[in-house]
Every structure is written in C-alpha cells, then in structure tokens.
Design a protein around this motif. Structure first.
Motif, PDB file in Angstrom:
ATOM      1  N   TYR A 280       6.876  -6.362  11.679  1.00 25.50           N
ATOM      2  CA  TYR A 280       6.014  -5.766   9.717  1.00 25.50           C
ATOM      3  C   TYR A 280       5.332  -4.331   9.459  1.00 25.50           C
ATOM      4  O   TYR A 280       6.137  -3.207   8.957  1.00 25.50           O
ATOM      5  CB  TYR A 280       5.088  -6.858   8.968  1.00 25.50           C
ATOM      6  N   LEU A 281       5.100  -4.396  10.494  1.00 27.60           N
ATOM      7  CA  LEU A 281       4.027  -2.766  11.063  1.00 27.60           C
ATOM      8  C   LEU A 281       4.787  -1.620  11.679  1.00 27.60           C
ATOM      9  O   LEU A 281       5.011  -0.613  11.104  1.00 27.60           O
ATOM     10  CB  LEU A 281       2.799  -2.727  11.422  1.00 27.60           C
ATOM     11  N   ARG A 282       5.874  -1.766  12.511  1.00 22.59           N
ATOM     12  CA  ARG A 282       7.038  -1.292  12.595  1.00 22.59           C
ATOM     13  C   ARG A 282       8.199  -0.943  11.173  1.00 22.59           C
ATOM     14  O   ARG A 282       7.843   1.043  11.075  1.00 22.59           O
ATOM     15  CB  ARG A 282       8.039  -1.930  13.160  1.00 22.59           C
ATOM     16  N   HIS A 283       7.580  -1.607   9.684  1.00 27.21           N
ATOM     17  CA  HIS A 283       9.203  -1.120   9.050  1.00 27.21           C
ATOM     18  C   HIS A 283       7.911   0.407   8.234  1.00 27.21           C
ATOM     19  O   HIS A 283       8.645   1.048   7.005  1.00 27.21           O
ATOM     20  CB  HIS A 283       9.621  -2.143   8.047  1.00 27.21           C
ATOM     21  N   ILE A 284       6.788   0.003   8.242  1.00 26.48           N
ATOM     22  CA  ILE A 284       6.020   0.733   7.209  1.00 26.48           C
ATOM     23  C   ILE A 284       5.356   2.203   8.010  1.00 26.48           C
ATOM     24  O   ILE A 284       5.623   3.146   6.838  1.00 26.48           O
ATOM     25  CB  ILE A 284       4.441  -0.143   6.995  1.00 26.48           C
ATOM     26  N   ALA A 285       5.520   1.658   9.727  1.00 26.47           N
ATOM     27  CA  ALA A 285       5.319   3.170  10.356  1.00 26.47           C
ATOM     28  C   ALA A 285       6.505   3.783   9.584  1.00 26.47           C
ATOM     29  O   ALA A 285       6.185   5.317   9.505  1.00 26.47           O
ATOM     30  CB  ALA A 285       5.146   2.479  11.562  1.00 26.47           C
ATOM     31  N   LEU A 286       7.720   3.862   9.954  1.00 19.85           N
ATOM     32  CA  LEU A 286       8.915   4.095   9.902  1.00 19.85           C
ATOM     33  C   LEU A 286       9.453   4.521   8.627  1.00 19.85           C
ATOM     34  O   LEU A 286       9.412   5.821   8.115  1.00 19.85           O
ATOM     35  CB  LEU A 286      10.390   3.271   9.814  1.00 19.85           C
ATOM     36  N   THR A 287       8.658   4.147   7.889  1.00 19.24           N
ATOM     37  CA  THR A 287       8.810   4.963   5.973  1.00 19.24           C
ATOM     38  C   THR A 287       7.895   5.528   6.057  1.00 19.24           C
ATOM     39  O   THR A 287       8.069   7.259   4.869  1.00 19.24           O
ATOM     40  CB  THR A 287       8.285   3.464   4.894  1.00 19.24           C
TER      41      THR A 287
ATOM     42  N   PHE B  44       0.659  -1.219  -0.250  1.00 17.90           N
ATOM     43  CA  PHE B  44      -0.264   0.007  -0.373  1.00 17.90           C
ATOM     44  C   PHE B  44       0.840   1.530  -0.199  1.00 17.90           C
ATOM     45  O   PHE B  44       0.261   2.534  -0.212  1.00 17.90           O
ATOM     46  CB  PHE B  44      -0.882  -0.183   1.004  1.00 17.90           C
ATOM     47  N   VAL B  45       1.905   1.425   0.168  1.00 19.49           N
ATOM     48  CA  VAL B  45       2.992   2.411   0.271  1.00 19.49           C
ATOM     49  C   VAL B  45       3.223   2.280  -1.003  1.00 19.49           C
ATOM     50  O   VAL B  45       3.336   3.959  -0.996  1.00 19.49           O
ATOM     51  CB  VAL B  45       4.305   2.270   0.923  1.00 19.49           C
ATOM     52  N   VAL B  46       3.376   1.548  -2.128  1.00 20.91           N
ATOM     53  CA  VAL B  46       3.696   2.050  -3.493  1.00 20.91           C
ATOM     54  C   VAL B  46       2.153   2.678  -3.799  1.00 20.91           C
ATOM     55  O   VAL B  46       1.231   1.551  -3.637  1.00 20.91           O
ATOM     56  CB  VAL B  46       4.200   1.009  -3.552  1.00 20.91           C
ATOM     57  N   THR B  47       2.285   3.748  -4.401  1.00 20.78           N
ATOM     58  CA  THR B  47       0.781   3.941  -5.741  1.00 20.78           C
ATOM     59  C   THR B  47       1.569   4.237  -7.206  1.00 20.78           C
ATOM     60  O   THR B  47       2.454   4.494  -7.117  1.00 20.78           O
ATOM     61  CB  THR B  47       0.135   5.241  -4.624  1.00 20.78           C
TER      62      THR B  47
ATOM     63  N   ARG C  10      -1.288   7.165   1.111  1.00 22.58           N
ATOM     64  CA  ARG C  10      -1.013   7.085   2.136  1.00 22.58           C
ATOM     65  C   ARG C  10      -0.930   7.820   3.989  1.00 22.58           C
ATOM     66  O   ARG C  10      -0.807   7.266   4.344  1.00 22.58           O
ATOM     67  CB  ARG C  10       0.208   7.619   2.100  1.00 22.58           C
ATOM     68  N   TYR C  11      -2.049   8.950   3.426  1.00 24.11           N
ATOM     69  CA  TYR C  11      -2.278   9.247   4.866  1.00 24.11           C
ATOM     70  C   TYR C  11      -4.145   8.198   5.330  1.00 24.11           C
ATOM     71  O   TYR C  11      -3.143   8.198   6.645  1.00 24.11           O
ATOM     72  CB  TYR C  11      -3.195  10.248   4.526  1.00 24.11           C
ATOM     73  N   GLU C  12      -4.638   7.457   4.155  1.00 26.08           N
ATOM     74  CA  GLU C  12      -5.704   6.946   5.117  1.00 26.08           C
ATOM     75  C   GLU C  12      -4.654   5.252   5.375  1.00 26.08           C
ATOM     76  O   GLU C  12      -5.312   4.376   5.775  1.00 26.08           O
ATOM     77  CB  GLU C  12      -6.500   6.037   3.391  1.00 26.08           C
ATOM     78  N   LEU C  13      -4.125   5.152   4.798  1.00 26.41           N
ATOM     79  CA  LEU C  13      -3.066   4.262   5.104  1.00 26.41           C
ATOM     80  C   LEU C  13      -2.613   3.896   7.009  1.00 26.41           C
ATOM     81  O   LEU C  13      -2.482   2.616   7.356  1.00 26.41           O
ATOM     82  CB  LEU C  13      -1.583   3.670   4.147  1.00 26.41           C
ATOM     83  N   ALA C  14      -1.694   5.345   6.794  1.00 26.27           N
ATOM     84  CA  ALA C  14      -1.187   5.040   8.178  1.00 26.27           C
ATOM     85  C   ALA C  14      -2.665   5.273   9.191  1.00 26.27           C
ATOM     86  O   ALA C  14      -2.405   4.386  10.679  1.00 26.27           O
ATOM     87  CB  ALA C  14      -0.580   6.577   8.349  1.00 26.27           C
ATOM     88  N   GLU C  15      -3.838   5.728   8.725  1.00 31.93           N
ATOM     89  CA  GLU C  15      -5.124   5.770   9.842  1.00 31.93           C
ATOM     90  C   GLU C  15      -5.439   4.021  10.191  1.00 31.93           C
ATOM     91  O   GLU C  15      -5.847   4.128  10.763  1.00 31.93           O
ATOM     92  CB  GLU C  15      -6.024   6.942   9.187  1.00 31.93           C
ATOM     93  N   GLN C  16      -5.599   3.291   9.313  1.00 33.73           N
ATOM     94  CA  GLN C  16      -5.856   2.207   8.911  1.00 33.73           C
ATOM     95  C   GLN C  16      -4.986   1.235   9.900  1.00 33.73           C
ATOM     96  O   GLN C  16      -5.637   0.486  10.319  1.00 33.73           O
ATOM     97  CB  GLN C  16      -6.359   1.328   7.943  1.00 33.73           C
ATOM     98  N   LEU C  17      -3.910   1.676   9.535  1.00 37.25           N
ATOM     99  CA  LEU C  17      -2.653   0.826  10.428  1.00 37.25           C
ATOM    100  C   LEU C  17      -3.020   0.934  11.977  1.00 37.25           C
ATOM    101  O   LEU C  17      -2.724   0.603  12.833  1.00 37.25           O
ATOM    102  CB  LEU C  17      -1.015   1.014  10.057  1.00 37.25           C
ATOM    103  N   ILE C  18      -3.297   2.335  12.475  1.00 37.52           N
ATOM    104  CA  ILE C  18      -3.671   2.698  13.499  1.00 37.52           C
ATOM    105  C   ILE C  18      -4.353   1.631  14.065  1.00 37.52           C
ATOM    106  O   ILE C  18      -4.353   1.259  15.729  1.00 37.52           O
ATOM    107  CB  ILE C  18      -3.544   4.080  14.029  1.00 37.52           C
ATOM    108  N   LEU C  19      -5.214   1.475  13.339  1.00 39.18           N
ATOM    109  CA  LEU C  19      -6.869   0.284  14.330  1.00 39.18           C
ATOM    110  C   LEU C  19      -5.802  -0.509  13.591  1.00 39.18           C
ATOM    111  O   LEU C  19      -6.552  -1.597  14.992  1.00 39.18           O
ATOM    112  CB  LEU C  19      -7.831   0.633  13.144  1.00 39.18           C
TER     113      LEU C  19
END
Length: 901
Positions: A734-741, A700-703, A712-721
């Motif tokens: 897994y999720l840590r790498h996406i958050a740092l990116t 999802f990081v790649v668009t 990407r903003y929506e992805l961050a909101e969904q990952l919080i949930l």
C-alpha cells in the motif's frame, strides 16, 4: 548609518557642522560615534570632542550622541576617570530641552544597563547612582513620547532583573503611587496604573501585596475614569496570579464582583476575558460557590459583546474545575501528560513527579518553559502547567511514576493538582502518606474507566469502595449548597432583566437563565435527597428523579445507573451553557463563530469531565463535526488526536473513528487538520482498526486544488512516521505505491521529501524479518521506474535515491553494489548535465567516502573510479567540478564551491 545621515566628509571637517548632512555607503560599517576617534580633525581629545557634540546647538548632533551612547561607554570603560566623565555628560544630556534627544537617550538605557552589569566589577554602582534616577525622572516627564520611552525602559530593566529591590521599593513604587493617586492628572494616572499592572508579574509577591495591591484595589473602584477601571479589569488575572490565592480571595474577589457589574459594558467584557485567569488563582470552593454564579451573570449579560466574550471564555473556565486524578492522568518524567491505561498497575507506594516543568498554553504550538520554582505538596500555589491544546503526542507509553487512580484518596490531590483552562498543575515530589494501605492490588481499586463493562456477580469489594466514597461525600456535603447560591444569583439577574423584556436579545437571555434556574433548583433538591439517604443508610446513593440520574451535568438512563458514578465535576448551569453553544440561535444572538469557540475548547472540557463522562459531550461533538462552517470542522480536525488521547482506545474506536473518517473526505482545509496529526491518531488505534486506513491513505494524494503542493508534502512527512505502524507486507502493498507517486510530483520540494520516504521504506523492507525479498522487488521497481525514465527528472531522482540509500545505510552494501550500483554508474552517459551533476555528487561525496569502497581489492572500486575520471573530463563545467572536488572534514570545500560559482 544611512538613516542617521552620518558621512565621512562631514566627520573630517574640523569645524562644528551638521553631522547629518551627507551619506556614503562606506560609513554603514562604522560606529555611530566613530567621528570621536578621527585624529587631526581638531585639537580636541575624544572626550572633549564628545562633550562638544553632546551640547552642540545642532539638535541632530545631540541626537547622534544620545543614540551612540553604548559605543561611547565601551570606548571609555577602560579608564575609570574618563568613564565617570562620560556619566556626567549623560546626566547633563538627559536634561536636554529637546524631547527627541531625551527619547533617544532613554532608549539606550537598557542596553547600557546590561553592559554595566557585565562590567560590574569595574563600576558596581554606576547604574544605580547615575542612570536609575534618569529612568525614574522620565516617568513624570512633560512630554508623552519621553514618558513612554521611560516606561518601556523600566519594564525591560525589571524583566532583566537589573533594578535592585531597594530601588523598586524606594524609588519606583513611590513615584507610581504618586502618579496614580486620586488627585493625580488623568493622563498620568492611566499610564501609572498600566505600568503597575504590567510590572506586577516581575516583582516579588511581598512587594506587590504590600505596596501596590492596596492602590490597585482603589483604582478598581475609581469613579472618575472608566479607562482606569478598564485597565484594572483587563489585567485582573495577572494581579491575582502575582499576589496568590489568599490575597485574591480576601481582597480582589470583592473588587472583581464590582467590575463584573460595572455600568460600562467594556469593563464587564474585560472581566469575562480574564475570568479563567482569576478562577485559576482561587480555591475550588470559591470557584464553585462564587465565580460560577458570577460567570452565569456575564454569560447572560444584556450587552451582546459581553455575552460574546463570556462564551469564548466558557470552555477555559470550565476546564479550571478539572482534577487530574479523577481524569485518569499522570505526568511522565519528561513532563508530558499521559492517560493511564485501563489496566494500569497501581502497586506503587506514592506518586513521584519529576522536575517542576512549566509548559505554557498556546493556541499554535506547545512551547516549554522550565521553571526553577519548587513548592511543597501543601502549598496553594503550583507552577507546573500543561496546555490541553498541546497535549503530548507520546501518550501510549506506560510509566511506573504514575499518579493515583480515581479510586484513591483524591482529597490530598485536590490541594496540589488543580487545572486552569485545560492547564494541569503538579508539584515536585508529591507523595501521599498512607496511600500504600489503599493500594493493596489493582483489584482493590475501583476504576471508573471500566463503567461500560457488565456488573460482576461478586460486588463485595465495590461495596467497600462505595462506603469509602460515602465518607468523602459526607465531608464534601458539610459546605453550603452551591446550587442554592447559584439559584439565588440567577433569580437576581432575571429580576434585573424584566424591565428590558421587550428586547429580543433580552428575551433570549431570559429563556437561557430560566432553564439554568430550573437545572440549579433541580440539582439542589437532588443534593438534599441524596444527603438524607446517606444519613439513613450509610451508603452513597446516586441522585435520581424518576428514571434518570444526573451525571456531571449530563443525564443517562436508569439502565446505566449501576455502572456510572456521579461526581459533581462541573456546575450544571455552566455545562448547560456550554452545550447550548451549538444552538443555531446562539449564532444570531451572541456570535456567528460561537460554534468555533465551542470546538476549540472541547478537549479541555472533555479532559475536565473525564472519559467516564464522555456521553455528556458526545452529542455536542457530533453536532460540531457536522457543522456547516468548515472552520468549525477544521478546528475539530486539528484536535481530534488530542481528544483520542483523553478518551482512550475504546471510546475513540466507537465515537471518534466515524468522525475521523468523515474528515478524511471533507474539504482540503479540514483534511489538512487530520493529515498533520495522522500518525498521532493512527498510533492510538488497535492494529486491526489501523489497518483499515491503508485503503484510504491513497485518497490524500488527490486534492481539491492540484497547486496545493504543501498538502502532498505533509502527506510524505506523515508517511515517514507511519511506516513503523505497519508490517513490511502492508508497506509494500500500500504505502509503496503512494511513495512512488509522490516521487514523480511536479513540485521539487514534494519529490525531495518523498525520496526520504522511499529510503526509509527500503530500510524497513530490507531489515525487517523475512522481508528481504520485498526489498529486492522494490529496488528492481525503482530501477525500472526511475533509471529508465524518459524524463530526466526521474533519472536524476534515481541518482539521489541511490546516494541517500548509501548515506543513510538503508540497505546492506552488498545488496546495493549488486542491484543498484551498475544502474547508477550507467548514468555517466546521460545526455542531461543535471543528471550527471547529481551522479558526480553521489560518487565523490558519498560512495567513495564509505569504508567499503576504500578497502583495497574491492572489485567495485575500480568501476566507480573510472566513472569519476570520466566525469572529471566532462564537457560540462559543473559536472567536472563536482567530480573533482573533495570532502574536507565531512563537508564539501565551501570555499572552492563559492569560487566556482
């Protein structure tokens, strides 16, 4: 005020002049009628000055007085005599010869009425004696704009419940009946019927039925003006809802049949558009025996626009056949819809439904409206509605206040629980006497959701339940055969199309009708055979032909016959037409976006059929999911989480997960649909299946377009949930790498929401069982990645993450001061002022306000205070300012900040 052109210079002149002659900016803060308060401009009192300008020869002066009447009433409301004088002036002004003045005056009536309502103890009858006659009179004004203003004011007053019932019956309704009389002027008649239709939902049922319904029925048959009939057709559903089921079936349904066969195609199109609302008001018997064949005639209309509207309404109309009990639904205490788990405990005496809550359907978002209306269980009207398009996200919780299962006595439920357009209705305190005898234990209840399980050797209990269903089926067979009625109606339509058989569109419709006729005749024969078998054996036998059995409009092989029930949920022709919406020929003969409409209404149709009949829609859903139009796939992507709630975890894993995976690799326009409800879908899956998506979240990081930062903003909101769905190890791996990116994103909005994601991740890692080491590793990575970042944005992010960690208590404070505080304080020497500003905010607004740092003898307090002192003497003014400002009642002194700016 600038629009009115009201200037101080003109107001100060004693002579009568044009009040619109000039404009000054300082007059914008004044009331429109402020000139009445100016002393010394003439020898008149304010009241006399009002009368002078109200009847001035200058039109603009009279307009301004009319526009400022609300302020005038406020000014003179303290004296009863002056107030009544103002009322007399208003009555005289309402007779002004200039239409614009009358229009301005009428636009002020609703706010004046509200003001008078608030001041009712002083002037209890002022509105009814003086203003209400003006409103009624303006309905017959010679000027079109004045009449429209009067009509709008009337509707607002009705909506605000400001008109007395006596005035409605003695003043409003009689004038509307006169205007809509057969010999009335055409223009007045069109306007009158439009008002009648709009105000019907605001009046009591008795008033509508006794005073307006007879005239509405006459207008539906108006042979002079097709505009009148079209307005009636467009608002037919609202009228049905206003008068209720009995009057609808007795008086309105015959008129609806006339409109559906009107020679003007616009009438038939309007009928198709409101078909769902009409069906919602009728009984299941009328819906099946009369409305279903009528809808088939509309969907096979010779006019393409009528067929197009009918196909768009097909899904909502089908969903009015739904029964919440047979679909396995229950309403939770908060009014949300939930699907009963497969092994639900049903040891309850009755179904207690909570407050009568109305949730209106919407294609965008679910908006709840609470209704105070309470109806008894036996009432034909029910007010609680829940849109299928806005199914509750929290559907996994079990509730002890659940409704009965499909094997229970649903004959009682059918009166209180009806569904329209995917709208589920329930009544408050719906209890079912005698149910306790049927609910001895969960083992005694036949669960149609378990149809996929292999049959068990002991079937004695099932035979008893089949016998119970046989008795109910015999009762339902006492009504005339619906399929016979459908066959006769289809034959009539086919005969009427023969003279236009050369038209390609007509040929396509003939083919569709022929197939529907065969299906209806086929079901009719099956019904008769099944009934004969019941009479001879006393046992319910499924409808069979050779090696297939019909199930809710679909077919299945004889190998599945023993595990499937055969409820007649949806009339076969309707379901056939719905399934045909994916046919490419439909796009050419009906609507290029017909597949999109099919996709949009599919959750409602699936809810109507129930998960036990999902096989009827499975192929259609897969066809839509692979449609070449991305809009069709996008529609499915936005609703796939709702469909998962309806189908349950097993069917979701088998049939929806592969389609969901395909959407993940689709265009961004489709991916955003699954991304917006990613949490809602993943939480419905089993843990092992859910864990498989950890590998795909990175995609999802790649668009397709890097500028699409909202993705990407929506992805961050969904990952919080989503964090709560996985264990600490998975979050770290897994999720840590996406958050740092995401924290290093080029767009600041994405970075800020990602900092919250990092904070929540740290909180999970520190406070989860035996995950403290993972939290420390994550903290060390944050120091290396952001504190020592070569870009100032990264160092600024580190200051913000530290501030959030303390403010949200994401980690134990002793861990913070040991692993993060030294690195945070070292930012005081950062060369970039923006970094030092955020450091000053973090220290002054957050850290030093915590009780831990305020405690006497704290070894870390001195280092923090020294850093703050250094920042207070910083060469940058912003840094020194935020290092000096103190909190007041939990917030930074906004006055000081504004002064600083």
């Amino acid at each position: 005020c600038s629009e009115l052109g009201l200037g101080m210079e003109s107001l100060l002149q004693p002579q009568e002049g044009n009040l619109q002659s000039s404009t000054q900016s300082n007059s914008c803060v004044m009331r429109i009628t402020a000139f009445l308060d100016i002393p010394g401009q003439d020898n008149l009192t304010p009241l006399a000055r009002l009368e002078k300008y109200a009847f001035s020869d200058n039109i603009f002066n009279r307009q301004i007085i009319a526009r400022g009447l609300l302020d005038v009433f406020r000014d003179f409301s303290n004296n009863e005599e002056d107030f009544l004088t103002v009322m007399e002036i208003v009555v005289r002004l309402s007779e002004d010869a200039e239409p614009t003045v009358r229009t301005e005056l009428m636009e002020q009536i609703p706010p004046i009425a509200i003001f008078l309502q608030e001041s009712r103890p002083k002037f209890p009858t002022a509105f009814f004696e003086y203003l209400m006659p003006i409103v009624v009179r303006y309905l017959t004004d010679v000027n079109n704009q004045v009449r429209k203003a009067g009509q709008e004011a009337l509707l607002i007053l009705l909506e605000q419940d400001l008109i007395a019932q006596s005035d409605i019956e003695n003043k409003v309704c009689p004038i509307l009946l006169d205007l809509s009389a057969p010999d009335s002027d055409d223009e007045y008649k069109v306007e009158a019927v439009n008002i009648i239709c709009k105000m019907a939902s605001m009046l009591s049922r008795t008033t509508v039925e006794q005073m307006l319904l007879p005239r509405f029925c006459e207008l539906c048959s108006d042979g002079k003006l097709f505009q009148v009939r079209k307005i009636c057709a467009a608002n037919f559903g609202d009228i049905c809802n206003a008068v209720g089921q009995e009057a609808t079936e007795r008086l309105l349904i015959p008129k609806f049949f006339e409109l559906c066969s009107d020679s003007v195609w616009g009438m038939r199109k309007a009928c198709a558009e409101c078909f769902m609302a009409v069906s919602y008001t009728t009984s299941p018997e009328v819906r099946r025996s009369k409305l279903s064949p009528l809808f088939i005639s509309l969907i096979s209309d010779t006019c393409r626009w009528v067929r197009q509207a009918a196909f768009q309404s097909l899904g909502p109309f089908i969903s009015t056949f739904a029964n919440p009990s047979s679909a396995g639904l229950y309403i939770r205490e908060d009014g949300s819809l939930s699907i009963r788990p497969l092994m639900q405990d049903v040891n309850s005496n009755s179904c207690q439904l909570s407050n009568n809550i109305t949730l209106m359907p919407s294609r965008k978002t679910g908006e709840a409206k609470h209704s105070g209306n309470i109806h008894s269980e036996t009432s034909a009207e029910v007010n609680t509605k829940l849109s299928v398009e806005n199914l509750s996200k929290d559907t996994q919780e079990e509730s002890s206040d659940c409704c009965t299962s499909p094997g229970e006595d649903v004959s009682r439920l059918s009166q209180g629980d009806r569904v329209a357009a995917g709208v589920i209705e329930v009544t408050k305190d719906s209890s079912f006497p005698g149910m306790n005898s049927r609910l001895q234990s969960a083992e005694d209840v036949f669960n149609t959701f378990l149809y996929w399980r292999p049959p068990l050797p002991d079937i004695s209990q099932d035979l008893e339940l089949l016998q119970f269903k046989t008795e109910k089926h015999k009762d339902s067979c006492s009504v005339p055969c619906n399929n016979c009625v459908a066959s006769s109606e289809i034959k009539k339509v086919l005969e009427s199309l023969q003279e236009h058989i050369d038209d390609p569109d007509v040929q396509a419709q003939v083919q569709v009708l022929s197939a529907a006729l065969r299906a209806a005749q086929f079901d009719s024969v099956g019904d008769c055979e099944a009934k004969k078998l019941e009479e001879s054996s006393g046992k319910l036998q499924p409808k069979t032909t050779s090696d297939e059995v019909v199930v809710s409009g679909g077919t299945c092989s004889q190998a599945e016959e023993d595990t499937l029930s055969s409820p007649d949920i949806i009339p076969q022709p309707l379901l056939d037409q719905y399934l045909s919406m994916t046919d490419p020929a439909r796009a050419q003969t009906v609507d290029t976006e017909i597949a999109k409409h099919c996709a949009y209404s599919l959750p409602g149709v699936a809810l109507t059929l129930g998960r036990q009949n999902w096989h009827c829609l499975k192929d259609t859903y897969e066809t839509l999911a692979s449609d070449v139009q991305w809009k069709v796939r996008r529609t499915l992507a936005f609703s796939i989480h709702e469909l998962a709630v309806i189908l349950g975890d097993q069917l979701t894993a088998a049939d929806l997960v592969p389609i969901f995976n395909g959407f993940l690799k689709d265009l961004d326009e489709v991916r955003i649909g699954v991304l917006k409800h990613l949490y809602d879908f993943l939480k419905l899956l089993h843990a092992d299946k859910r864990r498989e998506y950890l590998y795909q979240l990175q995609e999802f990081v790649v668009t397709d377009n890097s500028r699409n930062w909202r993705f990407r903003y929506e992805l961050a909101e969904q990952l919080i949930l989503i964090l709560e769905l996985y264990n600490p190890n998975d979050v770290y791996d897994y999720l840590r790498h996406i958050a740092l990116t995401l924290c290093s994103d080029k767009v600041s909005e994405v970075r800020w929401i990602s900092f919250k994601l990092v904070g929540d991740s740290v909180h999970l890692l520190f406070y989860a069982n035996n995950a403290n080491a993972l939290g420390l590793n994550f903290i060390n990575e944050l120091v290396v990645r952001f504190r020592h970042c070569s870009k100032w944005v990264g160092r600024q992010a580190f200051a913000f993450i530290c501030q959030a960690a303390v403010e949200e208590e994401c980690m134990p404070v002793d861990q913070f001061v040991e692993h993060l505080l030294p690195s945070l304080l070292s930012l005081a020497s950062d060369p970039v002022p923006n970094v030092r500003v955020l450091l000053a905010k973090a220290l002054r607004q957050t850290l030093l306000e915590k009780a831990y740092f305020k405690s006497v003898g704290n070894p870390h307090l001195e280092a923090a205070e020294e850093t703050v002192l250094a920042l207070q003497s910083d060469r940058d003014q912003d840094v020194s300012f935020f290092a000096t400002i103190k909190l007041k009642q939990g917030n930074v002194d906004s006055t000081a900040i504004e002064k600083h700016n």
